[in-house]
Design an enzyme around this catalytic site. Structure first.
Site, PDB file in Angstrom:
ATOM      1  N   GLN A 131       1.229  -1.404   0.232  1.00  0.00           N
ATOM      2  CA  GLN A 131      -0.235  -0.131   0.077  1.00  0.00           C
ATOM      3  C   GLN A 131       0.828   1.559   0.253  1.00  0.00           C
ATOM      4  O   GLN A 131       1.600   1.657   1.058  1.00  0.00           O
ATOM      5  CB  GLN A 131      -0.900  -0.162   1.219  1.00  0.00           C
ATOM      6  CG  GLN A 131      -2.370   1.595   1.402  1.00  0.00           C
ATOM      7  CD  GLN A 131      -2.843   0.725   2.335  1.00  0.00           C
ATOM      8  OE1 GLN A 131      -3.754  -0.324   2.595  1.00  0.00           O
ATOM      9  NE2 GLN A 131      -3.235   1.573   2.908  1.00  0.00           N
ATOM     10  N   GLY A 132       0.804   2.244  -0.910  1.00  0.00           N
ATOM     11  CA  GLY A 132       2.359   3.598  -1.292  1.00  0.00           C
ATOM     12  C   GLY A 132       0.625   4.838  -0.760  1.00  0.00           C
ATOM     13  O   GLY A 132       0.453   5.227  -2.172  1.00  0.00           O
ATOM     14  N   SER A 166       3.947  -1.704   4.186  1.00  0.00           N
ATOM     15  CA  SER A 166       4.696  -3.020   4.816  1.00  0.00           C
ATOM     16  C   SER A 166       4.411  -4.052   3.361  1.00  0.00           C
ATOM     17  O   SER A 166       3.741  -4.447   2.350  1.00  0.00           O
ATOM     18  CB  SER A 166       3.372  -3.368   5.593  1.00  0.00           C
ATOM     19  OG  SER A 166       3.472  -2.128   6.473  1.00  0.00           O
ATOM     20  N   GLU A 249      -8.894  -1.419   6.160  1.00  0.00           N
ATOM     21  CA  GLU A 249      -7.960  -1.944   7.229  1.00  0.00           C
ATOM     22  C   GLU A 249      -8.998  -1.810   8.310  1.00  0.00           C
ATOM     23  O   GLU A 249      -8.018  -2.166   9.376  1.00  0.00           O
ATOM     24  CB  GLU A 249      -6.960  -0.924   6.973  1.00  0.00           C
ATOM     25  CG  GLU A 249      -6.099  -0.978   7.481  1.00  0.00           C
ATOM     26  CD  GLU A 249      -5.127  -0.231   6.538  1.00  0.00           C
ATOM     27  OE1 GLU A 249      -2.853   0.094   7.403  1.00  0.00           O
ATOM     28  OE2 GLU A 249      -4.691   0.702   6.123  1.00  0.00           O
ATOM     29  N   GLU A 385      -5.666   8.899  17.078  1.00  0.00           N
ATOM     30  CA  GLU A 385      -6.031  10.588  17.581  1.00  0.00           C
ATOM     31  C   GLU A 385      -7.263  10.648  16.547  1.00  0.00           C
ATOM     32  O   GLU A 385      -7.949  11.321  16.399  1.00  0.00           O
ATOM     33  CB  GLU A 385      -5.162  11.639  17.658  1.00  0.00           C
ATOM     34  CG  GLU A 385      -4.111  11.444  18.314  1.00  0.00           C
ATOM     35  CD  GLU A 385      -2.622   9.595  18.300  1.00  0.00           C
ATOM     36  OE1 GLU A 385      -2.589   9.924  19.941  1.00  0.00           O
ATOM     37  OE2 GLU A 385      -2.805   9.875  17.787  1.00  0.00           O
TER      38      GLU A 385
END
Length: 405
Positions: A131-132, A166, A249, A385
């Site tokens: 994932q970019g 990752s 995700e 957050e």
């Protein structure tokens, strides 16, 4: 040790549990933890792909996918599947994770028929994705990304840098966000691409982490050609497409992770507390430790119930706008608390354990490494957050935070 979520299983679900249990007893590789400790990258990739195909042959690799692509397993059976895989200490699908969850969710929600026909079978055949999204100056504020995609003839030319990707050193494809309209407001000038990692101009540099692993990577993009056919959704509509990826995700992926934390993770914590230490005394003999274990078990039960509710409500279309963020926040911070406690009760000996199995999760029982690694879960997919902001604004209807000038 097994920890099943309370409920009222049907005869069919009980039969499925027995089927999965038999399969795990016959197919989960014995001694895989030792075999996957200290292995080379090549051995790790081979093991991961072989294990994925073993699950695929059984129909267990992509239970959440639509039936036409080999999935459509009812939610109650998905829960049983992940419970049994966790209870039998099965290896995690580390390298397939982004493809099976994030890429698939994106393709199914926003891809076209040609993209689905091209990539979903490839994922099943072992295609690895990364994932970019994040950049050095665009992490939690993802919309500030600067990687550019300039339109040229039948495609785009991409320049920029991504970070915290990752498994990028092993990836065949990348879910890429790039800015196609630098004059548009931040979220309206971004497009979403399926980039071939073998393209000229793509350079991957692994980042060594505090655990000694190099799971995260930087990706440098220098005049990388991306065909127009690899654009997902409309040009400049990538922000909306990215929400499908981030939703996966934060939400559906949590079911497996929660079962692993509740079964294997909590089971290893109990074993650590029951192990005799210096003088033969066990941590379990301390009433404060028992109280803490009881609290953690209660929290784990709550997490697993939340995950089940999220999967069921998502399947029926009734999930709330902040439900996935609640689960992601709860999981990541509970993982921290549990691994922190594991490192505490394991004592100084845990600090000498400097390796863990490559195909394990964040609850391997190497408690200090697990605790250090747990911090990454409070960042990807939106930091804790960010999750609290989503819960407050979208879930509770609180006023939006004022924007800085």
């Amino acid at each position: 040790m097994r920890y099943d979520l309370p409920g009222e299983p049907t005869v069919e679900v009980d039969a499925f549990r027995a089927e999965v249990r038999r399969w795990c007893e016959e197919h989960v590789p014995s001694g895989w933890r030792q075999a996957q400790t200290g292995v080379t990258d090549k051995e790790f990739v081979r093991f991961q792909q072989e294990w994925f195909q073993e699950l695929r042959r059984a129909g267990y690799a992509v239970p959440h996918w639509p039936g036409e692509w080999g999935g459509e397993m009812p939610v109650d059976r998905q829960i049983v599947l992940y419970q049994e895989l966790a209870a039998h200490d099965a290896p995690r699908l580390v390298l397939a994770f982004v493809g099976v969850h994030h890429a698939a969710a994106t393709l199914l929600a926003a891809g076209n028929d040609e993209q689905r026909r091209r990539h979903l079978p490839a994922i099943l055949d072992g295609e690895i994705w990364c994932q970019g999204f994040s950049e050095p100056d665009a992490g939690s504020d993802l919309a500030s990304l600067r990687t550019s995609a300039r339109r040229e003839r039948d495609g785009y030319v991409v320049n920029g840098q991504k970070v915290w990707a990752s498994g990028a050193m092993h990836a065949d494809r990348c879910l890429l966000l790039a800015r196609t309209d630098p004059e548009a407001p931040k979220r309206r000038g971004i497009s979403y691409f399926l980039m071939d990692m073998r393209s000229p101009g793509v350079e991957v540099r692994p980042i060594r982490q505090a655990t000694g692993e190099s799971h995260f990577c930087e990706i440098f993009l220098n005049d990388v050609a991306v065909p127009a056919a690899d654009l997902v959704g409309p040009e400049n509509g990538g922000w909306q497409v990215a929400q499908q990826t981030l939703g996966a995700e934060r939400g559906m992926t949590m079911l497996e992770l929660a079962e692993r934390l509740g079964n294997a993770g909590f089971g290893r914590l109990l074993d650590t507390c029951a192990r005799p230490g210096p003088g033969g005394r066990r941590a379990m003999d301390d009433s404060r430790v028992r109280d803490r274990l009881a609290l953690l078990e209660t929290e784990v039960t709550g997490l697993r119930a939340l995950c089940r509710d999220l999967v069921e409500s998502a399947g029926s279309g009734t999930a709330g706008p902040a439900d996935a963020s609640i689960v992601k926040l709860y999981y990541s911070e509970l993982l921290q608390r549990m691994t922190d406690f594991g490192a505490e009760v394991a004592g100084l000996a845990a600090h000498t354990e400097l390796r863990k199995p490559m195909s394990s999760g964040w609850e391997s029982g190497a408690w200090v490494l697990d605790f250090v690694g747990s911090w990454e879960w409070t960042i990807p997919g939106g930091s804790s957050e960010i999750q609290r902001t989503i819960i407050g604004e979208r879930g509770l209807g609180l006023p939006r935070e004022p924007r800085g000038t």
